[in-house]
Design a protein around this motif. Structure first.
Motif, PDB file in Angstrom:
ATOM      1  N   HIS A 149      -0.630   4.353   9.910  1.00 46.45           N
ATOM      2  CA  HIS A 149      -0.529   3.571   8.681  1.00 46.45           C
ATOM      3  C   HIS A 149       0.727   3.910   7.881  1.00 46.45           C
ATOM      4  N   SER A 157      -2.883  -3.190   5.311  1.00 48.32           N
ATOM      5  CA  SER A 157      -4.057  -2.432   4.898  1.00 48.32           C
ATOM      6  C   SER A 157      -4.397  -1.412   5.980  1.00 48.32           C
ATOM      7  N   MET A 178       0.852  -1.188   0.000  1.00 45.44           N
ATOM      8  CA  MET A 178       0.000   0.000   0.000  1.00 45.44           C
ATOM      9  C   MET A 178       0.889   1.240   0.000  1.00 45.44           C
ATOM     10  N   GLU A 215      -5.857  -3.134   8.949  1.00 43.75           N
ATOM     11  CA  GLU A 215      -4.843  -3.820   9.752  1.00 43.75           C
ATOM     12  C   GLU A 215      -4.026  -2.819  10.563  1.00 43.75           C
TER      13      GLU A 215
END
Length: 424
Positions: free
Chosen positions: A43, A50, A1, A53
């Motif tokens: 993140h 993700s 990502m 997550e």
């Protein structure tokens, strides 16, 4: 990502939900910790996960494994990071050392200390530090000093520190950590004692440390000079049932060979516990009062049903001469609770089962619901008569003491220190 794949509104929404959950559960209690966890984009420090997550409130994000698949680095679960930040009580302008890098926690610390403070983070793995340095710079926290090296020696160049936070599992407290701590500083460390890990906030008191709080946790273990390998006894001669010892094996481990094949003795305690009720003080209590305390683990692939613990991966156990015993549970009339009991094997099984059961009852009567033991860390050469009463756990650099407010045993309620034949 990649960052271009991230919906910033969705990330902010999930970050808010994560913090809301931790506040509701009492993991975040201060406005300062709440504010920084709402600010730092978690993140960004878990780019391979993700958004769901990255912002799961009670899950770590694993970032590196070794050739055998063993996890060597991670972004710790948010509730653990919040808990340790609350224990540390970091304030504006402080100088902080983080041992174990990942980036995210260092960014939280940078927010807490502000522009007037300093944050240094160290890790033994240069891949981890390179990654942390890159991610910190990318998210606006380039002022954090990232050091690659063995944290056993701390980072003397930036000492003294008002706070030292250890974000890897430590078996011992190296002298450098205490030496680099400011006179009124605080060390927060996931310390392993008799196989049990607790995040403990230690205040600096002259030449030793005094614990002020302890919370259950789990961390990737320390590498380098501070690495410590537990030892185990396989009681069936195979890997089915292992007794794990954190501070050296019993004097004659071979005396336990095939003890499990003797008839089983049982002793039920009459002590019930709710299925969701924490009993971490019982674990520390048994580790204090049972000289042969250890952890029993059953390999599910080899399990033949010789033992029946309630938790096959992690069961409190103890050894005594040619016998061993472990704690288990059974249902009660109340579907929301279970009763503690003891299963024992070997030549002295009946007596050992009752000994352990009696200590469970003592915990129930004297310690249940209490604050747990007072834990202190003293230099390794400290004489016995200069230590507080209680259990002494000797390590390479230190002597750790556990003292309970109520007497755990009949004769002055303290188990004397008994060295093991193959310990440190």
């Amino acid at each position: 990502m990649t960052e271009t794949d991230v919906d910033p509104d969705r990330a902010a929404e999930l970050r808010g939900q994560m913090v809301d959950a931790l506040v509701a559960d009492g993991m975040i209690i201060s406005a300062q910790v709440e504010a920084v966890m709402r600010t730092v984009p978690r993140h960004r420090f878990a780019p391979d996960a993700s958004l769901d997550e990255a912002y799961a409130p009670y899950k770590a994000v694993f970032t590196k494994k070794d050739a055998h698949g063993v996890i060597t680095s991670s972004v710790s679960a948010p509730q653990i990071q919040a808990m340790m930040l609350e224990q540390a009580e970091v304030a504006q302008g402080m100088r902080v050392l983080e041992i174990g890098s990942g980036g995210y926690n260092a960014a939280l610390l940078a927010e807490l200390v502000g522009e007037a403070g300093e944050v240094t983070t160290i890790d033994i793995d240069p891949d981890v530090t390179a990654r942390a340095e890159r991610l910190l710079a990318d998210t606006g926290y380039a002022r954090v000093q990232v050091v690659a090296g063995d944290a056993e020696d701390g980072v003397a160049a930036s000492a003294p520190y008002d706070r030292i936070l250890v974000t890897v599992g430590a078996w011992d407290i190296p002298p450098a950590w205490i030496a680099q701590l400011a006179p009124k500083g605080r060390l927060v460390v996931p310390l392993r004692i008799k196989g049990l890990t607790r995040s403990i906030a230690f205040d600096h008191a002259e030449d030793h440390l005094v614990g002020t709080s302890g919370q259950v946790c789990g961390f990737v273990p320390m590498q380098g000079a501070g690495r410590h390998q537990e030892q185990q006894v396989l009681v069936t001669g195979t890997g089915e049932i292992a007794l794990r010892f954190d501070d050296g094996l019993p004097v004659e481990p071979s005396s336990l060979d095939n003890a499990v094949r003797t008839p089983r003795a049982e002793s039920w305690t009459g002590v019930g516990v709710g299925r969701q009720e924490p009993f971490d003080t019982l674990q520390l209590f048994l580790a204090t009062v049972l000289p042969g305390f250890c952890i029993m683990a059953v390999d599910p692939d080899l399990d033949t049903g010789l033992v029946s613990p309630s938790n096959k991966w992690f069961s409190m156990a103890t050894v005594d001469d040619r016998s061993f015993a472990y704690l288990t549970t059974r249902p009660t009339a109340d579907p929301q609770s279970v009763e503690f009991g003891v299963h024992a094997f070997g030549s002295g099984r009946a007596a050992l089962a009752e000994t352990v059961a009696a200590q469970v009852r003592a915990w129930d009567q004297e310690q249940r619901g209490g604050p747990g033991p007072r834990i202190e860390v003293h230099p390794v050469g400290t004489p016995d008569d200069q230590l507080p009463a209680g259990r002494v756990v000797d390590k390479r650099h230190s002597r750790v003491t556990l003292s309970w407010s109520a007497a755990p045993t009949a004769d002055d309620q303290a188990v004397p220190h008994t060295p093991t034949a193959q310990g440190e």
